[in-house]
Design a protein around this motif. Structure first.
Motif, PDB file in Angstrom:
ATOM      1  N   LEU A 108       0.819  -1.213   0.000  1.00 25.07           N
ATOM      2  CA  LEU A 108       0.000   0.000   0.000  1.00 25.07           C
ATOM      3  C   LEU A 108       0.853   1.264   0.000  1.00 25.07           C
ATOM      4  CD1 LEU A 108      -2.672  -1.126   2.605  1.00 25.07           C
ATOM      5  CD2 LEU A 108      -3.025  -0.822   0.142  1.00 25.07           C
ATOM      6  N   VAL A 109       2.167   1.089   0.066  1.00 21.81           N
ATOM      7  CA  VAL A 109       3.062   2.240   0.060  1.00 21.81           C
ATOM      8  C   VAL A 109       3.416   2.591  -1.387  1.00 21.81           C
ATOM      9  CG1 VAL A 109       5.328   3.112   0.744  1.00 21.81           C
ATOM     10  CG2 VAL A 109       4.025   1.630   2.295  1.00 21.81           C
ATOM     11  N   GLY A 110       3.287   3.842  -1.724  1.00 19.79           N
ATOM     12  CA  GLY A 110       3.630   4.256  -3.086  1.00 19.79           C
ATOM     13  C   GLY A 110       3.147   5.660  -3.370  1.00 19.79           C
ATOM     14  N   GLU A 111       3.761   6.273  -4.373  1.00 24.81           N
ATOM     15  CA  GLU A 111       3.362   7.618  -4.794  1.00 24.81           C
ATOM     16  C   GLU A 111       2.536   7.499  -6.067  1.00 24.81           C
ATOM     17  OE1 GLU A 111       5.413  11.900  -5.968  1.00 24.81           O
ATOM     18  OE2 GLU A 111       6.579  10.344  -4.944  1.00 24.81           O
ATOM     19  N   VAL A 112       1.355   8.064  -6.017  1.00 27.36           N
ATOM     20  CA  VAL A 112       0.441   7.968  -7.152  1.00 27.36           C
ATOM     21  C   VAL A 112       1.013   8.693  -8.361  1.00 27.36           C
ATOM     22  CG1 VAL A 112      -1.854   8.622  -7.997  1.00 27.36           C
ATOM     23  CG2 VAL A 112      -1.580   7.720  -5.669  1.00 27.36           C
ATOM     24  N   ASP A 113       0.932   8.048  -9.518  1.00 25.07           N
ATOM     25  CA  ASP A 113       1.417   8.624 -10.778  1.00 25.07           C
ATOM     26  C   ASP A 113       0.371   9.604 -11.303  1.00 25.07           C
ATOM     27  OD1 ASP A 113       2.410   9.243 -13.260  1.00 25.07           O
ATOM     28  OD2 ASP A 113       2.840   7.174 -13.846  1.00 25.07           O
ATOM     29  N   VAL A 114       0.691  10.895 -11.224  1.00 22.87           N
ATOM     30  CA  VAL A 114      -0.261  11.933 -11.642  1.00 22.87           C
ATOM     31  C   VAL A 114      -0.557  11.857 -13.136  1.00 22.87           C
ATOM     32  CG1 VAL A 114      -0.699  14.427 -11.681  1.00 22.87           C
ATOM     33  CG2 VAL A 114       0.565  13.412  -9.786  1.00 22.87           C
ATOM     34  N   SER A 115       0.353  11.313 -13.932  1.00 21.49           N
ATOM     35  CA  SER A 115       0.135  11.242 -15.381  1.00 21.49           C
ATOM     36  C   SER A 115      -1.046  10.342 -15.748  1.00 21.49           C
ATOM     37  CB  SER A 115       1.411  10.739 -16.080  1.00 21.49           C
ATOM     38  OG  SER A 115       1.699   9.402 -15.700  1.00 21.49           O
ATOM     39  N   ASP A 116      -1.480   9.505 -14.798  1.00 25.65           N
ATOM     40  CA  ASP A 116      -2.666   8.679 -15.058  1.00 25.65           C
ATOM     41  C   ASP A 116      -3.939   9.512 -15.106  1.00 25.65           C
ATOM     42  OD1 ASP A 116      -1.152   6.407 -15.154  1.00 25.65           O
ATOM     43  OD2 ASP A 116      -1.629   5.733 -13.119  1.00 25.65           O
ATOM     44  N   PHE A 117      -3.884  10.734 -14.586  1.00 20.47           N
ATOM     45  CA  PHE A 117      -5.077  11.576 -14.471  1.00 20.47           C
ATOM     46  C   PHE A 117      -4.944  12.738 -15.445  1.00 20.47           C
ATOM     47  CE2 PHE A 117      -4.189   9.373 -10.569  1.00 20.47           C
ATOM     48  CZ  PHE A 117      -5.421   8.862 -10.176  1.00 20.47           C
ATOM     49  N   LEU A 118      -5.290  12.484 -16.694  1.00 18.16           N
ATOM     50  CA  LEU A 118      -5.065  13.451 -17.757  1.00 18.16           C
ATOM     51  C   LEU A 118      -5.949  14.684 -17.624  1.00 18.16           C
ATOM     52  CD1 LEU A 118      -4.739  10.985 -20.784  1.00 18.16           C
ATOM     53  CD2 LEU A 118      -2.909  12.064 -19.448  1.00 18.16           C
ATOM     54  N   THR A 119      -7.202  14.511 -17.209  1.00 22.04           N
ATOM     55  CA  THR A 119      -8.134  15.640 -17.184  1.00 22.04           C
ATOM     56  C   THR A 119      -8.535  16.059 -15.771  1.00 22.04           C
ATOM     57  OG1 THR A 119     -10.023  14.115 -17.376  1.00 22.04           O
ATOM     58  CG2 THR A 119      -9.101  14.991 -19.419  1.00 22.04           C
ATOM     59  N   ALA A 120      -8.186  15.296 -14.769  1.00 22.18           N
ATOM     60  CA  ALA A 120      -8.571  15.626 -13.391  1.00 22.18           C
ATOM     61  C   ALA A 120      -7.385  15.370 -12.466  1.00 22.18           C
ATOM     62  CB  ALA A 120      -9.786  14.819 -12.949  1.00 22.18           C
ATOM     63  N   LYS A 121      -6.414  16.264 -12.538  1.00 17.88           N
ATOM     64  CA  LYS A 121      -5.191  16.098 -11.759  1.00 17.88           C
ATOM     65  C   LYS A 121      -5.480  16.050 -10.251  1.00 17.88           C
ATOM     66  CE  LYS A 121      -2.436  16.417 -15.378  1.00 17.88           C
ATOM     67  NZ  LYS A 121      -1.632  15.276 -15.856  1.00 17.88           N
ATOM     68  N   ALA A 122      -6.518  16.763  -9.814  1.00 18.60           N
ATOM     69  CA  ALA A 122      -6.831  16.800  -8.386  1.00 18.60           C
ATOM     70  C   ALA A 122      -7.221  15.420  -7.858  1.00 18.60           C
ATOM     71  CB  ALA A 122      -7.963  17.792  -8.121  1.00 18.60           C
ATOM     72  N   ASP A 123      -7.733  14.551  -8.750  1.00 22.85           N
ATOM     73  CA  ASP A 123      -8.139  13.220  -8.307  1.00 22.85           C
ATOM     74  C   ASP A 123      -6.946  12.404  -7.817  1.00 22.85           C
ATOM     75  OD1 ASP A 123     -10.672  13.902  -8.984  1.00 22.85           O
ATOM     76  OD2 ASP A 123     -10.810  12.609 -10.760  1.00 22.85           O
ATOM     77  N   ALA A 124      -5.761  12.738  -8.303  1.00 21.74           N
ATOM     78  CA  ALA A 124      -4.575  12.004  -7.878  1.00 21.74           C
ATOM     79  C   ALA A 124      -4.357  12.140  -6.370  1.00 21.74           C
ATOM     80  CB  ALA A 124      -3.346  12.510  -8.637  1.00 21.74           C
ATOM     81  N   SER A 125      -4.657  13.308  -5.813  1.00 21.10           N
ATOM     82  CA  SER A 125      -4.484  13.500  -4.370  1.00 21.10           C
ATOM     83  C   SER A 125      -5.489  12.675  -3.582  1.00 21.10           C
ATOM     84  CB  SER A 125      -4.615  14.981  -4.006  1.00 21.10           C
ATOM     85  OG  SER A 125      -5.914  15.459  -4.298  1.00 21.10           O
ATOM     86  N   ASP A 126      -6.695  12.506  -4.133  1.00 15.35           N
ATOM     87  CA  ASP A 126      -7.686  11.658  -3.463  1.00 15.35           C
ATOM     88  C   ASP A 126      -7.230  10.200  -3.442  1.00 15.35           C
ATOM     89  OD1 ASP A 126      -9.879  13.480  -2.761  1.00 15.35           O
ATOM     90  OD2 ASP A 126     -10.092  13.778  -4.914  1.00 15.35           O
ATOM     91  N   CYS A 127      -6.650   9.757  -4.537  1.00 12.17           N
ATOM     92  CA  CYS A 127      -6.167   8.375  -4.607  1.00 12.17           C
ATOM     93  C   CYS A 127      -4.964   8.171  -3.686  1.00 12.17           C
ATOM     94  CB  CYS A 127      -5.805   8.020  -6.045  1.00 12.17           C
ATOM     95  SG  CYS A 127      -7.177   8.251  -7.199  1.00 12.17           S
ATOM     96  N   GLN A 128      -4.153   9.223  -3.539  1.00 15.46           N
ATOM     97  CA  GLN A 128      -3.039   9.142  -2.599  1.00 15.46           C
ATOM     98  C   GLN A 128      -3.559   9.029  -1.161  1.00 15.46           C
ATOM     99  OE1 GLN A 128       0.535   9.365  -3.644  1.00 15.46           O
ATOM    100  NE2 GLN A 128       0.422   8.258  -1.699  1.00 15.46           N
ATOM    101  N   GLN A 129      -4.606   9.791  -0.862  1.00 14.45           N
ATOM    102  CA  GLN A 129      -5.216   9.712   0.465  1.00 14.45           C
ATOM    103  C   GLN A 129      -5.789   8.328   0.721  1.00 14.45           C
ATOM    104  OE1 GLN A 129      -7.810  12.942   1.892  1.00 14.45           O
ATOM    105  NE2 GLN A 129      -7.109  14.154   0.156  1.00 14.45           N
ATOM    106  N   LEU A 130      -6.318   7.699  -0.315  1.00 14.98           N
ATOM    107  CA  LEU A 130      -6.860   6.344  -0.172  1.00 14.98           C
ATOM    108  C   LEU A 130      -5.748   5.368   0.224  1.00 14.98           C
ATOM    109  CD1 LEU A 130      -8.908   4.042  -0.502  1.00 14.98           C
ATOM    110  CD2 LEU A 130      -8.390   4.071  -2.966  1.00 14.98           C
ATOM    111  N   LEU A 131      -4.658   5.385  -0.522  1.00 12.16           N
ATOM    112  CA  LEU A 131      -3.549   4.483  -0.208  1.00 12.16           C
ATOM    113  C   LEU A 131      -3.000   4.748   1.199  1.00 12.16           C
ATOM    114  CD1 LEU A 131      -1.378   4.221  -3.462  1.00 12.16           C
ATOM    115  CD2 LEU A 131      -2.970   2.544  -2.506  1.00 12.16           C
TER     116      LEU A 131
END
Length: 288
Positions: A108-131
């Motif tokens: 569960l440790v890892g840094e979310v790859d922001v490039s996966d979120f092409l149109t909603a960069k803010a969602d990457a922070s939510d996924c990081q909070q999930l992990l």
């Protein structure tokens, strides 16, 4: 609206009226502009109005006569511990452990790859909070009140439960946030020490218990010592007043949906019992 006086008050008014009538009759000589009967009737009406302004206890009309309704129970440290699941609440061969507070899964440790979120960069922070929330066992945020935690093992699977008190507004916000994750974090990549992991998040059902609830099914595909592995977790959170329980189950053997659901049913019942000021029964009532 005036309240109709109670029986003792009506008796008092009648007695006053009768006294006024006798006094008027004795003093009147019939020569005034008002008759004795008219005067007595007026004085009786005044007496009854004055009596009606008092309740039997002497309190003004309109004051609350009943005791206020009891406020919802507040979770205490001992209550949080009493609300935790026991082995008897779970089907299967779950064994309670004493070090669940030290459990941490490196997948569960890892840094979310922001490039996966092409149109909603803010969602990457939510996924990081999930992990991070899954890793630290604080998916609902840090408790603002008492908290307690317990864990169980069955083979290579684990079941973790936390019971805690929270700020009501913050708790509702976190549940709404959980509900948004299957759409925001459908599938993404997390990297740890150069190793990439694929994470998928979907919604899962939660028993209709408590005041509000949310559930997630999370899989993390990566490798351990060069061997491909998949961590599968089922997560459910239930709010009861300003308290909540979170049950997380799974492992490398797969998810534990049925055990999580059973834990949610039993855990919610135990929490409700504690908040009602009672002691949970040692014999579970919701086992199928």
């Amino acid at each position: 609206m005036s309240r109709r006086p109670s029986h003792p008050v009506r008796l008092l008014a009648s007695a006053l009226a009768a006294g006024a009538l006798l006094s008027t009759a004795a003093c009147s000589d019939g020569g005034g502009s008002e008759s004795a009967a008219d005067t007595a009737a007026e004085q009786a009406a005044v007496a009854e109005r004055n009596a009606a302004k008092q309740t039997p206890s002497g309190s003004p009309t309109g004051s609350p006569t009943g005791s206020p309704s009891a406020s919802p129970g507040t979770l205490t440290e001992s209550g949080a511990k009493a609300a935790l699941l026991t082995e008897a609440d779970l089907e299967g061969d779950w064994n309670q452990v004493g070090d669940a507070d030290k459990w941490r899964d490196r997948l569960l440790v890892g840094e979310v790859d922001v490039s996966d979120f092409l149109t909603a960069k803010a969602d990457a922070s939510d996924c990081q909070q999930l992990l991070d929330g899954l890793y630290r066992d604080n998916l609902l945020g840090e408790p603002s009140g008492p908290s307690a935690l317990t864990g169980f093992e069955q083979g290579d699977s684990r079941l973790l439960e936390q019971v805690a008190g929270y700020d009501r507004a913050g708790l509702d916000d976190r549940l709404k946030w959980m509900a948004s994750l299957p759409q925001k974090c459908d599938e993404f990549t997390a990297t740890d020490d150069g190793k990439k992991r694929t994470v998928q998040v979907t919604e899962t059902s939660v028993p209709d218990v408590g005041d509000a609830r949310e559930g997630l099914h999370v899989t993390v595909r990566g490798d351990t010592d060069g061997t491909p592995v998949t961590l599968t977790l089922d997560v459910a959170a239930v709010r009861v007043g300003t308290s909540a329980l979170t049950v997380t189950g799974g492992g490398l053997d797969g998810g534990q949906s049925s055990s999580v659901q059973q834990g949610v049913r039993q855990g919610t019942e135990r929490l409700q019992t504690v908040l009602a000021g009672k002691t949970p029964s040692p014999q579970p009532t919701n086992l199928d």
